[in-house]
Design a protein around this motif. Structure first.
Motif, PDB file in Angstrom:
ATOM      1  N   THR A   1      -0.091   3.408 -14.125  1.00 11.79           N
ATOM      2  CA  THR A   1      -1.152   3.389 -13.040  1.00 11.79           C
ATOM      3  C   THR A   1      -2.630   3.463 -13.291  1.00 11.79           C
ATOM      4  OG1 THR A   1      -1.063   6.172 -12.596  1.00 11.79           O
ATOM      5  CG2 THR A   1       0.560   4.660 -11.282  1.00 11.79           C
TER       6      THR A   1
ATOM      7  N   ASP B   1       1.966   1.947  -3.402  1.00  7.14           N
ATOM      8  CA  ASP B   1       0.796   2.513  -3.968  1.00  7.14           C
ATOM      9  C   ASP B   1       0.589   3.837  -3.796  1.00  7.14           C
ATOM     10  OD1 ASP B   1      -1.277   1.557  -5.827  1.00  7.14           O
ATOM     11  OD2 ASP B   1      -2.702   2.476  -4.313  1.00  7.14           O
ATOM     12  N   ASP B   2       0.846   4.476  -2.563  1.00  9.61           N
ATOM     13  CA  ASP B   2       0.673   5.750  -2.042  1.00  9.61           C
ATOM     14  C   ASP B   2       1.789   6.562  -2.931  1.00  9.61           C
ATOM     15  OD1 ASP B   2      -1.423   5.141  -0.609  1.00  9.61           O
ATOM     16  OD2 ASP B   2       0.136   5.025   1.429  1.00  9.61           O
TER      17      ASP B   2
ATOM     18  N   ARG C   1       6.068  -2.984  -7.253  1.00 12.34           N
ATOM     19  CA  ARG C   1       4.941  -2.846  -8.128  1.00 12.34           C
ATOM     20  C   ARG C   1       5.256  -3.279  -9.525  1.00 12.34           C
ATOM     21  NH1 ARG C   1       0.718  -0.744  -6.138  1.00 12.34           N
ATOM     22  NH2 ARG C   1      -0.543  -1.633  -7.917  1.00 12.34           N
TER      23      ARG C   1
ATOM     24  N   GLN D   1       0.729  -1.184  -0.062  1.00 10.16           N
ATOM     25  CA  GLN D   1      -0.347  -0.117  -0.096  1.00 10.16           C
ATOM     26  C   GLN D   1       0.899   1.188   0.018  1.00 10.16           C
ATOM     27  OE1 GLN D   1      -3.067   0.280  -0.733  1.00 10.16           O
ATOM     28  NE2 GLN D   1      -2.787   2.459  -0.327  1.00 10.16           N
TER      29      GLN D   1
END
Length: 355
Positions: free
Chosen positions: A253, A241-242, A353, A238
């Motif tokens: 994205t 992702d931030d 990612r 997460q």
């Protein structure tokens, strides 16, 4: 090199299970009313034309790591997680007023467009919002139907039930905390970490692993290892992702650059910037965060503050520490060798990612 998501041919098998399930649901909807073809089309497009199948992968390898034998029934069971993900994303896009998802119109925008094209009466945006609420709810209902209609044994499903229910409660209240935080203007690291944990980390990795473990009838030792691995890794995922939400390439994205800033998300990255920002920078953060009209110059200024306060470096270091903690926990457990290897690869890919 084969992606860890493709081991055991898992991704196409999950896609096939979802396709079969959707075909049955489409027939069911059309037996009620032909107008529901729009609903079937939208959910099919949302679920089948995007997504990396990360949650089913963690659940499947959690199952295999606990000694479970491969079967199409277990693949169908773990594919049900894609409906939980769909529900969360559809509602998240609505709450964030996001125009796109995976490079395509978000569900509420899709139905607003359908309203306009058809020349229907009333407010098209309001219709789109209503449709998104209902389709997200339907996706959550279908997650239950797919899991319990998977063909997995009744005892296995009974064990999985508690995990599945806990996961859906956690992600829902996590979403609430996510929308609460900007309006209370809570910029603490503690709050940011809690939102990340419950909105995303637990339902992305830890709970899917525990779902697979429950289906396999895993020992307490294995489930403890999975939590020790899954929770820090989910948080690292997460936080990555931030970072991408502020600094990421829109081509990767699927969302406009800086959208997290326009939406005013109080992430760990932002909380770290507030903690070290001087009075001037805090004022700029207060003024810019949550402004939907932020132009590229203003977005870049906020990025500069995040970098200058050391928040980006601090978040990257935190991601690395969480990743290492996850791998350390995995090393301690009696997890089947093939599954351990895949889980190690998934940890690397999730924090970079690359999945």
């Amino acid at each position: 090199m084969t992606s860890p998501l493709d081991r055991a041919g898992l991704r196409p098998r999950v896609d096939q299970a979802l396709s079969v399930f959707l075909a049955g649901q489409r027939a069911r909807l059309l037996s009620i009313d032909d107008a529901l073809a729009d609903v079937a089309d939208a959910l099919e497009a949302f679920v089948l034309r995007g997504g990396k199948r990360l949650r089913p992968a963690f659940a499947y390898w959690g199952f295999r790591g606990a000694g479970g034998a491969d079967s199409e029934q277990v693949v169908t069971a773990v594919a049900a997680l894609e409906w939980v993900q769909a529900a969360a994303l559809i509602h998240d896009d609505l709450m964030d007023r996001s125009d796109t998802r995976r490079g395509e119109p978000s569900v509420h925008r899709r139905f607003a467009g359908r309203h306009k094209t058809a020349g229907w009466h009333g407010d098209g945006d309001h219709f789109g919002d209503n449709a998104a609420v209902l389709l997200g709810d339907l996706a959550l209902v279908w997650s239950d139907e797919m899991l319990h209609g998977s063909g997995a044994g009744l005892e296995a499903l009974a064990r999985a039930r508690t995990v599945f229910d806990e996961m859906r409660t956690e992600v829902t209240v996590g979403q609430y905390l996510d929308v609460l935080t900007p309006v209370t203007r809570d910029t603490s690291l503690e709050r940011a970490a809690k939102v990340a944990r419950y909105k995303a980390a637990k339902y992305t990795i830890e709970r899917p692993l525990l779902l697979g473990a429950a289906l396999a009838g895993a020992s307490e030792q294995v489930t403890s290892v999975y939590s020790g691995y899954g929770l820090p890794l989910g948080e690292a995922f997460q936080f990555r992702d931030d970072v991408l939400g502020v600094f990421g390439d829109p081509g990767q994205t699927g969302k406009p650059a800086g959208d997290d800033l326009r939406e005013g998300k109080r992430t760990y990255l932002i909380a770290a910037a507030y903690e070290k920002a001087n009075a001037t920078d805090r004022t700029e953060l207060d003024r810019g965060l949550g402004d939907p009209e932020l132009d590229e110059t203003a977005v870049q200024r906020l990025r500069d503050i995040i970098v200058e306060t050391g928040a980006l470096d601090r978040t990257e270091a935190h991601i690395k520490a969480l990743y290492e903690a996850a791998l350390t926990a995995l090393e301690k457990g009696d997890v089947a060798d093939e599954a351990r290897t895949v889980l190690e690869e998934l940890a690397d890919a999730a924090t970079r990612r690359a999945v």
